[in-house]
Motif scaffolding. Structure first.
Motif, PDB file in Angstrom:
ATOM      1  N   VAL A 112       0.851  -1.185   0.000  1.00  0.00           N
ATOM      2  CA  VAL A 112       0.000   0.000   0.000  1.00  0.00           C
ATOM      3  C   VAL A 112       0.887   1.235   0.000  1.00  0.00           C
ATOM      4  CG1 VAL A 112      -1.894  -1.131   1.214  1.00  0.00           C
ATOM      5  CG2 VAL A 112      -0.127   0.039   2.528  1.00  0.00           C
ATOM      6  N   ARG A 113       0.344   2.317  -0.520  1.00  0.00           N
ATOM      7  CA  ARG A 113       1.120   3.563  -0.582  1.00  0.00           C
ATOM      8  C   ARG A 113       1.360   4.098   0.819  1.00  0.00           C
ATOM      9  NH1 ARG A 113       0.875   9.093  -0.943  1.00  0.00           N
ATOM     10  NH2 ARG A 113       2.194  10.054  -2.544  1.00  0.00           N
ATOM     11  N   TYR A 114       2.607   4.392   1.095  1.00  0.00           N
ATOM     12  CA  TYR A 114       2.979   4.917   2.401  1.00  0.00           C
ATOM     13  C   TYR A 114       2.498   6.359   2.524  1.00  0.00           C
ATOM     14  CZ  TYR A 114       5.995   6.662   6.164  1.00  0.00           C
ATOM     15  OH  TYR A 114       6.477   7.237   7.314  1.00  0.00           O
ATOM     16  N   GLN A 115       1.913   6.681   3.647  1.00  0.00           N
ATOM     17  CA  GLN A 115       1.454   8.039   3.915  1.00  0.00           C
ATOM     18  C   GLN A 115       2.305   8.647   5.028  1.00  0.00           C
ATOM     19  OE1 GLN A 115      -0.936   9.689   2.245  1.00  0.00           O
ATOM     20  NE2 GLN A 115      -1.367   7.925   0.919  1.00  0.00           N
ATOM     21  N   LEU A 116       2.995   9.713   4.725  1.00  0.00           N
ATOM     22  CA  LEU A 116       3.829  10.393   5.709  1.00  0.00           C
ATOM     23  C   LEU A 116       2.947  11.255   6.613  1.00  0.00           C
ATOM     24  CD1 LEU A 116       6.672  11.219   6.727  1.00  0.00           C
ATOM     25  CD2 LEU A 116       6.620  13.055   5.022  1.00  0.00           C
ATOM     26  N   ASN A 117       3.049  11.031   7.900  1.00  0.00           N
ATOM     27  CA  ASN A 117       2.313  11.848   8.879  1.00  0.00           C
ATOM     28  C   ASN A 117       3.168  13.053   9.226  1.00  0.00           C
ATOM     29  OD1 ASN A 117       1.022  12.977  11.115  1.00  0.00           O
ATOM     30  ND2 ASN A 117       0.340  10.973  11.875  1.00  0.00           N
ATOM     31  N   GLU A 118       2.943  14.137   8.511  1.00  0.00           N
ATOM     32  CA  GLU A 118       3.796  15.310   8.690  1.00  0.00           C
ATOM     33  C   GLU A 118       3.606  15.956  10.054  1.00  0.00           C
ATOM     34  OE1 GLU A 118       3.648  18.049   5.475  1.00  0.00           O
ATOM     35  OE2 GLU A 118       4.250  16.576   3.966  1.00  0.00           O
ATOM     36  N   ALA A 119       2.402  15.838  10.612  1.00  0.00           N
ATOM     37  CA  ALA A 119       2.144  16.464  11.910  1.00  0.00           C
ATOM     38  C   ALA A 119       2.977  15.828  13.017  1.00  0.00           C
ATOM     39  CB  ALA A 119       0.662  16.371  12.253  1.00  0.00           C
ATOM     40  N   GLU A 120       3.257  14.546  12.887  1.00  0.00           N
ATOM     41  CA  GLU A 120       4.021  13.845  13.916  1.00  0.00           C
ATOM     42  C   GLU A 120       5.489  13.650  13.542  1.00  0.00           C
ATOM     43  OE1 GLU A 120       2.114  10.213  14.969  1.00  0.00           O
ATOM     44  OE2 GLU A 120       0.209  11.184  15.509  1.00  0.00           O
ATOM     45  N   PHE A 121       5.903  14.219  12.416  1.00  0.00           N
ATOM     46  CA  PHE A 121       7.292  14.032  11.979  1.00  0.00           C
ATOM     47  C   PHE A 121       8.269  14.663  12.967  1.00  0.00           C
ATOM     48  CE2 PHE A 121      11.131  15.560   9.897  1.00  0.00           C
ATOM     49  CZ  PHE A 121      11.569  14.400   9.282  1.00  0.00           C
ATOM     50  N   ARG A 122       9.368  13.929  13.237  1.00  0.00           N
ATOM     51  CA  ARG A 122      10.439  14.452  14.074  1.00  0.00           C
ATOM     52  C   ARG A 122      11.775  14.222  13.363  1.00  0.00           C
ATOM     53  NH1 ARG A 122       6.531  16.056  15.760  1.00  0.00           N
ATOM     54  NH2 ARG A 122       5.691  16.104  17.889  1.00  0.00           N
ATOM     55  N   PRO A 123      12.611  15.248  13.225  1.00  0.00           N
ATOM     56  CA  PRO A 123      13.915  15.065  12.576  1.00  0.00           C
ATOM     57  C   PRO A 123      14.752  14.017  13.304  1.00  0.00           C
ATOM     58  CG  PRO A 123      13.423  17.395  12.868  1.00  0.00           C
ATOM     59  CD  PRO A 123      12.400  16.642  13.662  1.00  0.00           C
ATOM     60  N   GLY A 124      15.544  13.267  12.522  1.00  0.00           N
ATOM     61  CA  GLY A 124      16.394  12.254  13.105  1.00  0.00           C
ATOM     62  C   GLY A 124      17.768  12.800  13.448  1.00  0.00           C
TER      63      GLY A 124
END
Length: 899
Positions: A112-124
């Motif tokens: 399935v197409r991956y959906q990036l959750n931008e609201a919960e994104f945290r830089p590594g």
């Protein structure tokens, strides 16, 4: 009697929470396995690398490896059930395995197409920097170019038009310039791209790859050779490099065009290159920090253990390089689809994450224009070694990024790496095409992970090959550098990683890799694609195939021509050869090495020479229409009257493995026992397979005698007639007259659909009974009836056109030349004639006949027929064909695309 095994002797779980295990060896049906105090029985025999359930799994529940979903159960699964989807069952049936298989699949693929959750994104965060003073011994190229791990003289073909010339030139120079001192030798970079008449869709990819190769730090000097008039030539390349800021002025180089003909250009190239040798030999290695080390991370011939041992090992080494300020480059876009979550677990910022997902979306869209899905990526070899689908392949491939390492940069194909860190480069899964882009981006070392035993090497960047299992390493130890299978055998990854890291620094400092010692290499740039949207897809798919029936011609007298032919079991032939056909691009260079060796050591009686048809297809490209073109064309060559004995050479892990081709032959009513079969991987590596092929031809041709020749007439002529431009009126009429005479005498003439002759009224009027005709043969289709045929040509690329003609059954080719002469077919002589004054003046030394505008048409037709007769009788050979200016390249048609 069934075995009783503890789980650790039977399977591996990539992570503890997985509900399916990977078999560490072949496990027979009925084997009893004990795990966590419970016992279960295997339902079927399970091959090494294939999967079986370790927990009960209900219909609709996910199947997990590395904690990621790759499939869903379609029926209840019990511990010990052999997991099979429809694809793996088809692959195993094709291989004719020696045990019963499940009757039907028990899981379906999950993607399935991956959906990036931008609201919960945290830089590594990147791995902690280490300042321990480690160095490697490299060649200084200045701040703009970096540091080289090798010092080569590169002979570069700017387009496909000069592929054969640069190979021959590099071979000649190699004899005069053996590696010595700080000089690592002469190498060629020949490829398939940029040679068409129209601007290719992959133009930026080609230009960036060539520019990156020219300024690469492993190149001490470069001679770039073009044809001059192709879509991608020296002038265009130089303009691009200047506009994009490539430091061309810091490279010893020369741009050379084929203005002096083939022999003259070879001589000029030798003269120029010899002038650089003293300077190159004087260069020395000095110590450099690892900030100047740039790794290409690549996998090919992957198996189920690639993600367990080989790829994590490469990721560990890359981590240590990045820790010390260096760079690493992960590629193969379609082989990360399904593993997006893992790749983006540790990423620099939201912009980088978006850029990565955008490359995947673009790749999927481009594949869709051609009616393809990325789910078709895994090859037959991948399937056989346990990679059931693209999700499983991607999950394992992504392990080339160590979890501690952060994804820092996303770049386009062949775009330079300008900062330290971990990169993702957009590229196809085709190993060779991907590697060319990584090298052009600046990678000065290649870590190549393989489960099946891929023997890939690049000309001027050392390739360290990492094998994923000990059993395969033992089989192919002479062709591999590192046995990562020791991890499965109990060695700690840290210990294995330290050894691999140390070996990488040794090779970077000058120790020759196993591949460099083997002395073969390959290059393929991301190949062009034909569609720029999906608007033509349905029409192309629905196009009717030609009927194969000869076309009507004007009545005429039979050609008053005869030639000396060889009687064979299939009729008369103008020559007899021993043919080696690579089953894919990956065995191509080995096929060439074998043919060269056999020719150098003296041929067997009964044939004139050995020929290898080296090409870039059969793996790393979409299936469907392009795969059918490939199979049809190769089968046509195998059945050409010129072939006395033929052998197919597989790499062993490609899409079109030998078993695949055997099955196709049987579907076409052809007995596979007519041919020899060999495998680089399964026969134990390069040395073993070279000996096997030589032994097979020796046995098949033993006791042969020099074949007698008998006088035959036009009914035995089978001629391909083509052109690369319009012919003067008298030559067009003479060609039509000669063709009509051959057909009237019972012979065969095949003309490619794209040949400019077919558009000339003088030619049509002298040959065709009902112009304009439609094609009677598909591209690469073997003609079953004499007469006049027109062959479909999906492209106008000269080499692809001649390759298709060769499969139709012609034994000679005749071309009208308007401009530069053509590269000939390696098996079928190409006679080149011209009546264009500019052409005859500039390239007369390469032509087989020149035509005066005042020459009588019928006298000229007679002269052409006599020339055909002399070549068919082997009394003479066409000039460029005799000098080795030959090339072979299959078309991918309208819908082929790299995958």
């Amino acid at each position: 009697m069934s075995e009783n095994l503890p789980f650790d002797q039977a399977g591996r779980l990539p992570v503890p929470g997985d509900n399916v295990a990977i078999a560490v060896r072949r496990l027979e049906g009925g084997t009893r396995i004990t795990r966590q105090g419970a016992e279960f029985v295997l339902s079927h025999t399970v091959l090494e690398g294939h999967r079986f359930a370790v927990l009960p799994i209900a219909p609709g529940e996910p199947l997990l490896s590395w904690g990621l979903t790759f499939g869903e159960a379609v029926r209840p699964l019990a511990p010990g059930d052999y997991l099979c989807n429809a694809r793996i069952l088809a692959a195993l049936r094709q291989r004719k395995v020696d045990f019963p298989l499940p009757e039907e699949e028990n899981f379906s693929d999950y993607l399935v197409r991956y959906q990036l959750n931008e609201a919960e994104f945290r830089p590594g965060s990147q791995v902690a920097r280490e300042e321990d003073g480690l160095t490697f011994m490299g060649f200084e190229r200045g701040a703009s170019r970096g540091v080289g791990t090798r010092n080569h003289l590169l002979v570069l073909g700017t387009s496909s038009h000069t592929a054969s010339l640069v190979r021959i030139l590099a071979e000649r120079l190699h004899e005069q310039a053996e590696p010595s001192g700080g000089f690592d030798g002469v190498v060629a970079m020949a490829h398939t791209e940029g040679g068409g008449e129209e601007q290719p869709n992959n133009l930026d990819f080609i230009l960036r790859t060539l520019a990156g190769a020219i300024v690469h730090p492993n190149v001490g000097a470069v001679l770039a050779v073009d044809d001059g008039a192709e879509a991608v030539n020296n002038a265009r390349l130089r303009e691009f490099m200047t506009a994009q800021g490539y430091p061309l002025e810091h490279v010893t180089h020369r741009f050379l065009s084929m203005d002096k003909g083939f022999a003259g250009t070879l001589a000029e190239g030798e003269r120029v290159a010899r002038g650089w040798l003293e300077e190159l030999r004087a260069m020395t290695r000095t110590p450099w920090p690892l900030t100047h080390l740039k790794l290409a991370l690549q996998c090919g011939g992957s198996d189920a253990f690639s993600g367990i041992s080989g790829n994590p090992l490469a990721g560990w080494v890359a981590k240590e390089v990045i820790r010390r300020g260096g760079s690493a480059n992960l590629a193969e876009t379609d082989e990360l689809i399904g593993a997006e979550r893992y790749v983006l677990d540790n990423v620099r910022d939201l912009e980088t994450a978006r850029a990565f997902l955008e490359k995947i979306d673009i790749f999927k869209e481009r594949a869709g224009w051609h009616g393809q899905s990325v789910e078709g990526n895994p090859s037959g070899g991948n399937n056989f070694r346990g990679l059931y689908n693209i999700a499983l392949k991607s999950i394992g491939a992504a392990r080339k990024r160590d979890p501690e390492v952060r994804l820092d940069h996303v770049i386009d194909y062949a775009q330079p790496m300008t900062e330290p860190g971990y990169y993702f480069m957009d590229s196809p899964g085709n190993d060779l095409e991907s590697i060319a882009g990584q090298v052009a981006s600046g990678a000065n070392m290649i870590l190549f992970i393989t489960g099946n035993g891929s023997i890939t090497n690049f000309p001027f960047v050392p390739t360290i090959k990492i094998m994923t299992t000990s059993s395969r390493y033992e089989l192919l130890s002479r062709d591999m550098d590192i046995n990562a299978g020791q991890y499965q055998d109990g060695m700690a990854m840290e210990t294995l990683g330290k050894e691999g890291f140390a070996y990488t620094l040794e090779v970077a400092s000058g120790r020759r890799s196993v591949g460099e010692k083997a002395g073969h290499s390959q290059v393929s740039i991301w190949r062009d694609w034909r569609q720029t949207d999906g608007s033509r897809l349905e029409a192309l798919r629905a196009a009717a195939a030609p009927a194969g029936t000869p076309l009507p011609v004007l009545e005429g007298e039979a050609a008053p021509v005869s030639f000396k032919a060889i009687p064979t079991a299939q009729g008369y032939a103008s020559d007899q050869v021993g043919l080696i056909v690579p089953s894919s691009l990956c065995s191509g260079q080995i096929a060439r090495m074998i043919a060269d060796k056999l020719n150098a050591h003296g041929r067997e009686k009964g044939i004139s020479r050995y020929v290898a048809l080296v090409h870039t297809e059969g793996c790393g490209a979409a299936g469907g229409d392009s795969e059918q073109l490939f199979l049809r064309t190769m089968l046509g060559h195998l059945r050409n009257p010129l072939v006395k004995k033929a052998l197919l050479l597989e790499h062993g892990c490609e899409k079109t493995v030998n078993d695949y081709i055997r099955n196709y032959m049987e579907s076409q009513g052809i007995d596979p026992a007519r041919f020899g079969w060999a495998s680089v991987q399964l026969d134990g590596g390069i040395d073993n397979v070279v000996a096997k092929v030589a032994e097979w031809f020796g046995a098949e041709l033993a006791g042969g005698v020099e074949p007698p020749r008998e006088e035959v007439g036009a009914e035995q002529l089978r001629v391909g007639l083509t052109a690369n431009g319009a012919a003067p009126e008298n030559l067009a009429r003479a060609l039509a007259s000669a063709a009509r005479a051959i057909v009237s005498g019972g012979g065969m003439v095949v003309i490619p659909q794209c040949a400019p002759l077919l558009a000339q009224q003088e030619f049509q009027a002298g040959l065709l009974a009902s112009p304009p005709p439609t094609p009677s043969l598909a591209y690469g289709e073997l003609a079953t009836a004499s007469g006049l045929h027109i062959m479909e040509t999906p492209t106008t690329h000269p080499v692809e056109v001649l390759t298709g003609l060769g499969a139709t059954g012609v034994e000679l080719m005749l071309a009208n030349i308007a401009g530069r002469p053509l590269q000939a077919h390696p098996m079928i002589p190409l006679i080149q004639v011209s009546g264009q004054p500019d052409t005859t003046e500039r390239w007369g030394n390469d032509l087989d006949a020149s035509v005066d505008a005042a020459e009588d048409v019928e006298q000229l037709a007679g002269r052409l027929l006599r020339l055909l007769s002399a070549v068919a009788s082997r009394e003479t050979l066409p000039k460029l064909y005799a000098q080795g200016n030959t090339e072979f390249q299959l078309t991918r048609g309208w819908l082929g695309i790299s995958m």
